[in-house]
Motif scaffolding. Sequence first.
Motif, mmCIF file in Angstrom:
data_model
loop_
_atom_site.group_PDB
_atom_site.id
_atom_site.type_symbol
_atom_site.label_atom_id
_atom_site.label_comp_id
_atom_site.label_asym_id
_atom_site.label_seq_id
_atom_site.Cartn_x
_atom_site.Cartn_y
_atom_site.Cartn_z
ATOM 1 N N ASN A 74 -7.219 14.213 27.989
ATOM 2 C CA ASN A 74 -6.265 13.489 27.153
ATOM 3 C C ASN A 74 -6.450 11.985 27.285
ATOM 4 O O ASN A 74 -6.498 11.252 26.292
ATOM 5 C CB ASN A 74 -4.843 13.895 27.550
ATOM 6 C CG ASN A 74 -3.774 13.178 26.738
ATOM 7 O OD1 ASN A 74 -3.483 12.012 26.963
ATOM 8 N ND2 ASN A 74 -3.184 13.887 25.806
ATOM 9 N N THR A 75 -6.591 11.517 28.515
ATOM 10 C CA THR A 75 -6.773 10.082 28.748
ATOM 11 C C THR A 75 -8.094 9.596 28.172
ATOM 12 O O THR A 75 -8.153 8.541 27.532
ATOM 13 C CB THR A 75 -6.720 9.781 30.256
ATOM 14 O OG1 THR A 75 -5.483 10.262 30.788
ATOM 15 C CG2 THR A 75 -6.828 8.293 30.505
ATOM 16 N N GLY A 76 -9.174 10.357 28.388
ATOM 17 C CA GLY A 76 -10.477 9.955 27.873
ATOM 18 C C GLY A 76 -10.523 9.911 26.364
ATOM 19 O O GLY A 76 -11.088 8.980 25.771
ATOM 20 N N GLY A 77 -9.935 10.904 25.715
ATOM 21 C CA GLY A 77 -9.896 10.897 24.260
ATOM 22 C C GLY A 77 -9.040 9.782 23.713
ATOM 23 O O GLY A 77 -9.382 9.136 22.712
ATOM 24 N N ALA A 83 -4.095 8.755 19.881
ATOM 25 C CA ALA A 83 -3.518 10.101 19.919
ATOM 26 C C ALA A 83 -4.434 11.139 19.276
ATOM 27 O O ALA A 83 -4.555 12.271 19.762
ATOM 28 C CB ALA A 83 -2.153 10.104 19.227
ATOM 29 N N ARG A 84 -5.074 10.764 18.202
ATOM 30 C CA ARG A 84 -5.965 11.710 17.503
ATOM 31 C C ARG A 84 -7.151 12.087 18.387
ATOM 32 O O ARG A 84 -7.555 13.242 18.469
ATOM 33 C CB ARG A 84 -6.434 11.079 16.193
ATOM 34 C CG ARG A 84 -7.170 12.016 15.243
ATOM 35 C CD ARG A 84 -7.234 11.345 13.875
ATOM 36 N NE ARG A 84 -8.083 12.038 12.920
ATOM 37 C CZ ARG A 84 -7.703 13.087 12.204
ATOM 38 N NH1 ARG A 84 -6.485 13.579 12.369
ATOM 39 N NH2 ARG A 84 -8.523 13.637 11.326
ATOM 40 N N GLY A 85 -7.717 11.094 19.060
ATOM 41 C CA GLY A 85 -8.818 11.368 19.978
ATOM 42 C C GLY A 85 -8.381 12.206 21.160
ATOM 43 O O GLY A 85 -9.139 13.057 21.650
ATOM 44 N N ALA A 86 -7.142 11.975 21.628
ATOM 45 C CA ALA A 86 -6.637 12.741 22.762
ATOM 46 C C ALA A 86 -6.537 14.227 22.414
ATOM 47 O O ALA A 86 -6.937 15.097 23.202
ATOM 48 C CB ALA A 86 -5.278 12.201 23.183
ATOM 49 N N VAL A 87 -6.017 14.527 21.232
ATOM 50 C CA VAL A 87 -5.845 15.933 20.831
ATOM 51 C C VAL A 87 -7.195 16.622 20.699
ATOM 52 O O VAL A 87 -7.416 17.721 21.232
ATOM 53 C CB VAL A 87 -5.060 16.013 19.505
ATOM 54 C CG1 VAL A 87 -5.058 17.438 18.976
ATOM 55 C CG2 VAL A 87 -3.624 15.541 19.709
ATOM 56 N N VAL A 88 -8.116 15.982 19.995
ATOM 57 C CA VAL A 88 -9.441 16.587 19.803
ATOM 58 C C VAL A 88 -10.159 16.726 21.140
ATOM 59 O O VAL A 88 -10.839 17.723 21.399
ATOM 60 C CB VAL A 88 -10.264 15.739 18.811
ATOM 61 C CG1 VAL A 88 -11.692 16.244 18.730
ATOM 62 C CG2 VAL A 88 -9.623 15.786 17.434
ATOM 63 N N GLY A 89 -10.016 15.714 22.018
ATOM 64 C CA GLY A 89 -10.664 15.766 23.325
ATOM 65 C C GLY A 89 -10.161 16.916 24.169
ATOM 66 O O GLY A 89 -10.944 17.579 24.867
ATOM 67 N N VAL A 90 -8.854 17.172 24.135
ATOM 68 C CA VAL A 90 -8.285 18.275 24.911
ATOM 69 C C VAL A 90 -8.771 19.617 24.374
ATOM 70 O O VAL A 90 -9.125 20.524 25.145
ATOM 71 C CB VAL A 90 -6.741 18.202 24.898
ATOM 72 C CG1 VAL A 90 -6.138 19.492 25.433
ATOM 73 C CG2 VAL A 90 -6.268 17.016 25.724
ATOM 74 N N ILE A 91 -8.814 19.758 23.051
ATOM 75 C CA ILE A 91 -9.302 21.015 22.457
ATOM 76 C C ILE A 91 -10.740 21.276 22.892
ATOM 77 O O ILE A 91 -11.102 22.383 23.311
ATOM 78 C CB ILE A 91 -9.208 20.962 20.924
ATOM 79 C CG1 ILE A 91 -7.754 20.852 20.468
ATOM 80 C CG2 ILE A 91 -9.863 22.202 20.305
ATOM 81 C CD1 ILE A 91 -7.591 20.586 18.983
ATOM 82 N N THR A 460 -9.812 -8.216 15.561
ATOM 83 C CA THR A 460 -8.991 -7.265 14.822
ATOM 84 C C THR A 460 -7.527 -7.468 15.208
ATOM 85 O O THR A 460 -7.190 -8.386 15.942
ATOM 86 C CB THR A 460 -9.442 -5.822 15.112
ATOM 87 O OG1 THR A 460 -8.741 -4.921 14.248
ATOM 88 C CG2 THR A 460 -9.176 -5.436 16.559
ATOM 89 N N ASN A 461 -6.670 -6.632 14.685
ATOM 90 C CA ASN A 461 -5.245 -6.725 14.986
ATOM 91 C C ASN A 461 -4.692 -5.346 15.324
ATOM 92 O O ASN A 461 -5.175 -4.325 14.814
ATOM 93 C CB ASN A 461 -4.471 -7.310 13.802
ATOM 94 C CG ASN A 461 -4.622 -6.475 12.541
ATOM 95 O OD1 ASN A 461 -5.672 -6.482 11.914
ATOM 96 N ND2 ASN A 461 -3.577 -5.762 12.163
ATOM 97 N N LYS A 462 -3.702 -5.330 16.203
ATOM 98 C CA LYS A 462 -3.099 -4.073 16.629
ATOM 99 C C LYS A 462 -1.654 -4.310 17.039
ATOM 100 O O LYS A 462 -1.237 -5.446 17.277
ATOM 101 C CB LYS A 462 -3.861 -3.479 17.827
ATOM 102 C CG LYS A 462 -5.088 -2.658 17.489
ATOM 103 C CD LYS A 462 -5.675 -2.048 18.731
ATOM 104 C CE LYS A 462 -6.817 -1.100 18.387
ATOM 105 N NZ LYS A 462 -6.340 0.125 17.739
ATOM 106 N N ALA A 463 -0.927 -3.219 17.141
ATOM 107 C CA ALA A 463 0.411 -3.268 17.716
ATOM 108 C C ALA A 463 0.298 -3.339 19.234
ATOM 109 O O ALA A 463 -0.600 -2.739 19.831
ATOM 110 C CB ALA A 463 1.213 -2.035 17.321
ATOM 111 N N ILE A 464 1.201 -4.059 19.872
ATOM 112 C CA ILE A 464 1.162 -4.174 21.329
ATOM 113 C C ILE A 464 1.246 -2.802 21.979
ATOM 114 O O ILE A 464 0.587 -2.528 22.981
ATOM 115 C CB ILE A 464 2.306 -5.094 21.812
ATOM 116 C CG1 ILE A 464 1.997 -6.550 21.443
ATOM 117 C CG2 ILE A 464 2.513 -4.968 23.314
ATOM 118 C CD1 ILE A 464 3.084 -7.526 21.830
ATOM 119 N N SER A 465 2.036 -1.912 21.397
ATOM 120 C CA SER A 465 2.230 -0.597 21.996
ATOM 121 C C SER A 465 0.953 0.234 22.020
ATOM 122 O O SER A 465 0.853 1.191 22.786
ATOM 123 C CB SER A 465 3.323 0.167 21.237
ATOM 124 O OG SER A 465 2.947 0.345 19.875
ATOM 125 N N SER A 466 -0.027 -0.106 21.186
ATOM 126 C CA SER A 466 -1.266 0.666 21.139
ATOM 127 C C SER A 466 -2.399 0.003 21.909
ATOM 128 O O SER A 466 -3.529 0.496 21.896
ATOM 129 C CB SER A 466 -1.700 0.885 19.682
ATOM 130 O OG SER A 466 -2.075 -0.346 19.085
#
Length: 733
Positions: A74-77, A83-91, A460-466
């Motif tokens: 989960n962390t690596g993905g 979040a999308r990478g985490a889900v695919v990584g766990v699967i 680039t730009n991002k939200a602080i939470s991400s």
Amino acid sequence: MTTKTEAKRGFSPRVALQKVGTSLSNMVMPNIPALIAWGILTAFFIEDGWTPNAPLESAVGPMIHYLLPLLIANTGGRMIYEARGAVVGVIATMGVIAGSDWLIAQDNAAALEEWLASGKAEADFAALPEVHMFIGAMIMAPLAAWIMKKLDRLWQDHIPAGFEMLVNMFSAGIFGFIMLAAGFFGLAPLVNALMTLLANGVAALINAHLLPLVSILIEPAKVFFLNNAINHGVLTPLGIADAATNGKSVLFLLESNPGPGVGILLAYTIFGRGAARASAPGAAIIQFFGGIHEIYFPYVLMKPILILAAVGGGMSGVFVNVLFNTGLKAPASPGSILAIYGVAARDSYLGITLAVLAAAGVSFLLSTLFLKIGKQDDGDIAAATAKMEEMKGKKSSVAGALTGAGAGAGAAAAADGSGHTGRIDKIVFACDAGMGSSAMGATVLRKKVRAAGFADVEVTNKAISSLNDEWDVVVTQKELTDRARQRTGSAVHVSVDQFMNSPRYDEVVELVHERNDPQAETDSEPVAGATAATVGAGAAGAAGAGAGGGHGRRAAEKTAPQHESAGAAGASEAPDSSDAAAASDTSAASPEILSPGSIVLTGTATDSASGIDEAGALLVGAGAVDQGYVDAMHAREATVSTFMGNGLAIPHGTNDAKSTIKRSAMSFVRYPDGIEWNGNPTKFVIGIAGVGNEHLELLQKVAMTFSDPAQVERLEQATSAEEILAIFGDEKE
């Protein structure tokens, strides 16, 4: 010298290995608490634990075999694709786990059949143990997330409107299944073979009483910051497998023993000179009890022969640990004596204590010898700390504070307390929501960076939470810097008091010159404390910019790739496909987002509160938002000012107000005589409400317009709404 040439010249196997080690560490370290929890579970509740408990013991196997590898996956993905990478990584990782179990079951079945055929009793058969897929998770999860990210970019611009969620959900599910199968049949056999090879190698060293020799590799690797690849890539997975089988593992003690470092620091305390001697006692306390081993590295680098003292101490500690058959239940992180005792096996406290004392004693004696027989000056601990940070690629706040060193490449980094001293490759402009004001700021800064010749530097730009700790430079408004620093502690942090023409942008460009191409001639004068970040009061906010609605991610991260390229069309080079598509889509939508009916050339407001009401009323009148959104605009302003600089304010709602937004829209109000906006003179107020990314192209044009004084003057002289629209439309980035 170009930045590409500099990057090529700067490549080294050591740097590459450091990056691999950092990636492995970033996957493992956040999950150390789970490993410690598993260690406590085994220490107390297995059959030979302190308080055996069969029901609780039943959680030991599933936790080590499924939960911990999947947490790492989960962390690596998530590191690669959130979040999308985490889900695919766990699967995908689940496929590797299942594939490994299936292979082990086949091997055990064949071995048992052969065992029984030889006339031996089934009760005497020793089955092969499970392989716990920590290494599999570290490989498969980031790989699956990276491929998913690339695939999304291929089709994101071809999804029919209204089908985004359907496509994103099914594409992730289908691709996750494909990677599960690939892991089952492809990676699982390779990892099983690798783990068997590594385990056999360690067992051979132990059986031959040669395990202390690994200190010849580990101790120098620690000083040169190569240990993460060894520790988290090899020792931790092998140690966990060993602990799962035997209840403890000595492998957890190979790198974490604080003895070698303490011995060196004690020698400096007694026989050192100058600043090194004065600071060594405090360093010893931090290293031994706090577990921050890097604090003794500068003392070794001042006299490199002391690496031999560290090796000698490490070998002595390992020898005693092997002699007393000690081990830990789980990794000790950080390498503090308190953390080590906290996860020690119940029969290992005496042996561990003697091992630490032996390591400290041997390293102390060798260090004393080297300090006595060699020439010793007053000890430039600050220069040694700088050298350490240069090798590490990050500033050491602990070592720097202890030694008083403003170490690192560039005074700017030290000035704002950042932990980054290497090349600048990734710059992010962060705000509360990551879509409005940050997109504007990133557009302006990107243009400056490109104009300076650094086309390969990502802006680039991002939200602080991400945010995560992957960025080299993080630009925020002053009130948001502390929040950003919590998530990106090793980055250079730059605070701005306006978003249009902040002088901090030029300082960032100067820093890029300094770090990436130090021999290049620049047109601008060097700025003392270039990134010293805390600048005047003012603007915050725009932090939220996109105004509520679209600032969360769309279902299944539809907006994530667009986030990363937001505003790229403003760069001097040709935009990529996602930017081109965004430009095309937004150009068509611009008249609806900012229509003539939402433009007022002579506003009636007198302050920020009435200005918000006036701009918000235009959004309500356009049918874009409910009245509740205007209330949220006031709530946002009460938290962080939305004054942007250059006489511009961009009020918008909070993220919680997204349900009140019906469609993306903007309003424009001009105040020829100006109004007071939280202490700042303001002539233009642009209200925004964003559902997705539709408003970003126009918002970026607004940013470029207000960064040009000539264009601002045109806005001041405009006599019609159509002329206002034409000015924004004519602005070529």
